[in-house]
Design a protein around this motif. Structure first.
Motif: not given
Length: 186
Positions: A117-127, A138-143, A164-168, A174-176
């Protein structure tokens, strides 16, 4: 009602016993600097009816860490993983400095269904390379999709019952700590 598996009286010594009992439990692997984000994610999963193993509630593990008893810390981690069907590795820039996350991944790799699970701000290729072979959240939608799959409850029902809460949603807890939706492929 979901619980932190550390508090469960029954402890299993193998994943096969967990799977044969039908228990779904997520071991949450994280670097200590990400403990607040990990707690939010653990609480979100618990609210969705999924059991977790989250080390912040493991009193034995705290004592072992404080006394610098590496063998006992390792045994506690192994017990947590052995009592889990899944592992969710939280990744942030802090993860690169973790001494325990790579051990947890190595121990749990063949014992659990592994997700990153990527926390906020992990850039593409940053894993880190050692987590790239796992399924990436990658995001709340995936979770939310993962929660639906593990709980075996339709996503719409989880949303309607407020498990659970809608991703948007701007009120998503989890939005923070996570991005809401990332459209580009990792």
């Amino acid at each position: 009602m979901a619980l932190n598996r550390y508090h469960n009286v029954t402890k299993y010594d193998s994943r096969n016993k967990i799977l044969s009992s039908g228990i779904e439990c997520i071991f949450i692997s994280h670097q200590q600097r990400d403990k607040d984000a990990a707690k939010k994610i653990a609480d979100y999963l618990l609210g969705a009816g999924i059991d977790v193993y989250f080390d912040a509630y493991d009193g034995d593990l705290k004592i072992h860490h404080q006394s610098n008893n590496a063998k006992a810390v390792t045994d506690s981690i192994r017990k947590g993983i052995n009592n889990s069907s899944h592992m969710l590795v939280l990744v942030s820039p802090n993860t690169l400095y973790s001494t325990w996350v790579p051990f947890e991944i190595g121990y749990g790799y063949d014992k659990t269904d592994l997700f990153v699970l990527c926390l906020k701000g992990i850039p593409k290729g940053g894993l880190p390379e050692y987590v790239r072979s796992a399924t990436i959240i990658r995001d709340i939608y995936d979770l939310n999709n993962l929660v639906s799959r593990i709980s075996k409850i339709d996503k719409e029902i989880l949303l309607e019952t407020k498990m659970m809460s809608d991703y948007g949603s701007p009120t998503n807890p989890l939005s923070s700590v996570m991005d809401t939706l990332i459209n580009d492929r990792y």
